[in-house]
Design an enzyme around this catalytic site. Structure first.
Site, PDB file in Angstrom:
ATOM      1  N   THR A  41       0.815  -1.214   0.000  1.00 47.27           N
ATOM      2  CA  THR A  41       0.000   0.000   0.000  1.00 47.27           C
ATOM      3  C   THR A  41       0.843   1.256   0.000  1.00 47.27           C
ATOM      4  O   THR A  41       0.462   2.266  -0.594  1.00 47.27           O
ATOM      5  CB  THR A  41      -0.937   0.000   1.232  1.00 47.27           C
ATOM      6  N   TYR A  55      -8.127   0.471  -3.523  1.00 49.86           N
ATOM      7  CA  TYR A  55      -7.033   1.031  -4.316  1.00 49.86           C
ATOM      8  C   TYR A  55      -6.175  -0.095  -4.891  1.00 49.86           C
ATOM      9  O   TYR A  55      -6.386  -1.272  -4.592  1.00 49.86           O
ATOM     10  CB  TYR A  55      -6.171   1.959  -3.450  1.00 49.86           C
ATOM     11  N   SER A  88       1.414  -7.563  -0.534  1.00 48.09           N
ATOM     12  CA  SER A  88       2.095  -8.472   0.390  1.00 48.09           C
ATOM     13  C   SER A  88       1.355  -9.769   0.660  1.00 48.09           C
ATOM     14  O   SER A  88       1.937 -10.716   1.196  1.00 48.09           O
ATOM     15  CB  SER A  88       2.420  -7.768   1.711  1.00 48.09           C
ATOM     16  N   THR A 121       1.216  -4.149   4.356  1.00 46.93           N
ATOM     17  CA  THR A 121       0.969  -4.409   5.779  1.00 46.93           C
ATOM     18  C   THR A 121       0.375  -5.781   6.063  1.00 46.93           C
ATOM     19  O   THR A 121       0.450  -6.269   7.193  1.00 46.93           O
ATOM     20  CB  THR A 121       0.044  -3.333   6.368  1.00 46.93           C
ATOM     21  N   ASP A 122      -0.242  -6.423   5.054  1.00 47.92           N
ATOM     22  CA  ASP A 122      -0.935  -7.685   5.323  1.00 47.92           C
ATOM     23  C   ASP A 122      -0.009  -8.761   5.881  1.00 47.92           C
ATOM     24  O   ASP A 122      -0.410  -9.536   6.760  1.00 47.92           O
ATOM     25  CB  ASP A 122      -1.618  -8.198   4.054  1.00 47.92           C
ATOM     26  N   LYS A 194      -0.650  -6.929  13.085  1.00 55.77           N
ATOM     27  CA  LYS A 194      -1.671  -6.054  12.512  1.00 55.77           C
ATOM     28  C   LYS A 194      -2.996  -6.350  13.208  1.00 55.77           C
ATOM     29  O   LYS A 194      -3.425  -7.498  13.265  1.00 55.77           O
ATOM     30  CB  LYS A 194      -1.781  -6.287  11.009  1.00 55.77           C
ATOM     31  N   GLU A 315      -3.342 -27.807  27.775  1.00 55.14           N
ATOM     32  CA  GLU A 315      -4.558 -28.359  27.166  1.00 55.14           C
ATOM     33  C   GLU A 315      -4.299 -29.669  26.414  1.00 55.14           C
ATOM     34  O   GLU A 315      -5.223 -30.261  25.866  1.00 55.14           O
ATOM     35  CB  GLU A 315      -5.182 -27.329  26.219  1.00 55.14           C
TER      36      GLU A 315
END
Length: 358
Positions: A41, A55, A88, A121-122, A194, A315
Site C-alpha cells: 500500500t 485502491y 504483500s 501491511t498484510d 496487525k 490443554e
C-alpha cells in the site's frame, strides 16, 4: 584599492570553501541507508484522494517513493532498490529467501549503515520476523508500510517512510533486532501484529507493548525484546534455495480434520494448530494430529486468541504426544520459526528449545 578588493575576494572565496567543506563534512556524517522496496500500500494508488479502500497496491517505484519525501536527505544518505513490486498477500518463501540474502549482502558492506524495507501491511509482521531470525548483522533493519495509498488525503506512507529512515540511521537502533516503524511507534518484529483492517494505528504489540516512539526527529526506546535475534540466531539461509512446507490449521466449533489431512497429504512437514483458547484440541482433530505426528510431521500448538502463553502440557499432554508449544508466538509467526527450525533438525525437543529461545 585593488589590494583591498583582492583581499575581500580572497576572504569571500575562503568563506565559500569553508562553507562547502562544512556541507561535505555534514554529508559525510550522515548514515548510509538503503531502501529496499517490495510494493504494498505504501507504493499504492487510488482512483481519487478519498480512495482509502479498493485502491491498487504496488504501483509506485522506489525512486518515486524517495522523491516524494525530500526531507530524507536531511537524515541519511539514501539509496533505493526495487526488490519486488507485489501486494504483500502474495509474499512467498522464495521472496523471503531472496530478501534475506540481499539484506545480508548489503549489511556486510562498509558503506551501508542500515536498511529500510517498504512492505505491504498484510504480511509485514511475518516478513519482519523471518528477517529477525535470518539477518546476520546488528545494523538496523526497519520494515515500514502504510495503511493508506500515497494518493489519499492524510496518506501515512511519507511520514512512516521518513521515520523508518531516521530510525535505521540512528545509533539507538543498533542491536535491537529487526524493527517495525509505523504511526510514530517502534515495535519488535517478533511481537508486533496487525490488529485492524484499515486504520493507521493498526500495528500494535498486544500485552508486551511497543519498544518506543519516534518524536521530534529522534527515536526513544523504553524497552527491548529479550529473545535472541539477527546475528545471535542459529539460522543460516545463505545456501538455501527453498524452505520446508509448513501449514496452519485453524480451530473452531464443529471443526473436522479434513483440512489437516489434506495438508499432510500434500506434503506438509510441519503443522501449526491455531487452537481455541490455550491451544485446545478438538477430539477429531487431535486424533488426526496424533496420526500426522506418527508420520513424521512436526506439530506445534498455537492459539487463535492472539495473546498469552501456550502452556506446555496444559490443554494437551505435549510430552506424551511429542508436540511443541508455541510459547507466545501467534500462528503465523510460529509457522516461520518452525519452517526455519526444520532446516536444522526434526527433533521436537530441540525445536521446543528454539521456541523458548526465539
Amino acid at each position: 584599492m585593488s589590494n583591498s578588493i583582492s583581499a575581500r575576494m580572497a576572504q569571500a572565496l575562503l568563506a565559500c570553501a569553508m562553507l562547502l567543506s562544512s556541507y561535505a563534512e555534514a554529508a559525510d556524517k550522515l548514515a548510509h541507508v538503503t531502501i529496499l522496496a517490495t510494493g504494498g500500500t505504501i507504493a499504492g494508488s487510488g482512483a481519487s484522494s478519498t480512495t482509502t479502500v479498493g485502491y491498487t497496491a504496488a504501483t509506485v517505484g522506489v525512486n518515486q517513493l524517495i522523491a516524494a519525501v525530500p526531507e530524507l536527505a536531511k537524515v541519511a544518505d539514501v539509496k533505493g532498490e526495487q526488490v519486488f513490486q507485489i501486494a504483500s498477500e502474495n509474499m512467498t518463501n522464495q521472496h523471503w529467501l531472496t530478501l534475506a540474502k540481499r539484506v545480508n549482502t548489503l549489511l556486510a558492506q562498509a558503506d551501508v549503515d542500515g536498511i529500510v524495507i517498504t512492505h505491504g501491511t498484510d504480511t509485514l509482521e511475518e516478513t519482519a520476523y523471518f528477517l529477525d531470525l535470518t539477518v546476520k548483522s546488528k545494523k538496523p533493519v526497519v520494515l515500514v508500510g502504510a495503511m493508506r495509498p500515497g494518493t489519499a488525503l492524510s496518506a501515512d506512507g511519507p511520514i512512516n517512510l521518513y521515520n523508518a529512515v531516521l530510525l535505521a540511521a540512528s545509533q539507538e537502533a543498533i542491536g535491537k533486532g529487526v524493527l517495525v516503524a509505523l504511526n510514530d511507534q517502534i515495535h519488535a518484529a517478533r511481537e508486533v501484529t496487525k490488529t485492524n483492517t484499515s486504520t493507521p494505528d493498526s500495528f500494535k504489540t498486544p500485552e508486551l507493548g511497543m519498544l518506543g516512539y519516534i518524536q521530534g526527529n529522534k527515536p526513544y526506546f523504553y524497552r527491548a525484546s529479550t529473545r535472541k535475534n539477527t546475528a545471535d540466531t542459529e539460522f543460516d539461509v545463505s545456501k538455501l534455495d527453498s524452505l520446508p512446507q509448513v501449514d496452519i490449521v485453524y480451530g473452531y466449533a464443529n471443526v473436522n480434520p479434513v483440512a489437516l489431512n489434506a495438508l499432510v497429504a500434500a506434503g506438509a512437514r510441519g503443522i501449526i494448530h491455531a487452537g481455541v483458547g490455550d491451544g485446545s484440541l478438538a477430539a477429531p482433530v487431535k486424533t488426526a494430529l496424533i496420526a500426522a505426528r506418527k508420520q513424521g510431521v512436526l506439530i506445534v500448538r498455537s492459539s487463535r486468541v492472539g495473546q498469552g502463553i501456550i502452556a506446555r502440557n496444559g490443554e494437551a499432554n505435549d510430552d506424551e504426544l511429542d508436540f511443541v508449544a508455541s510459547d507466545t508466538l501467534n500462528p503465523q509467526k510460529a509457522r516461520i520459526l518452525l519452517t526455519l527450525a526444520l532446516t536444522r533438525t526434526t527433533d521436537s525437543k530441540e525445536i521446543q528449545r528454539m521456541f523458548y529461545t526465539y
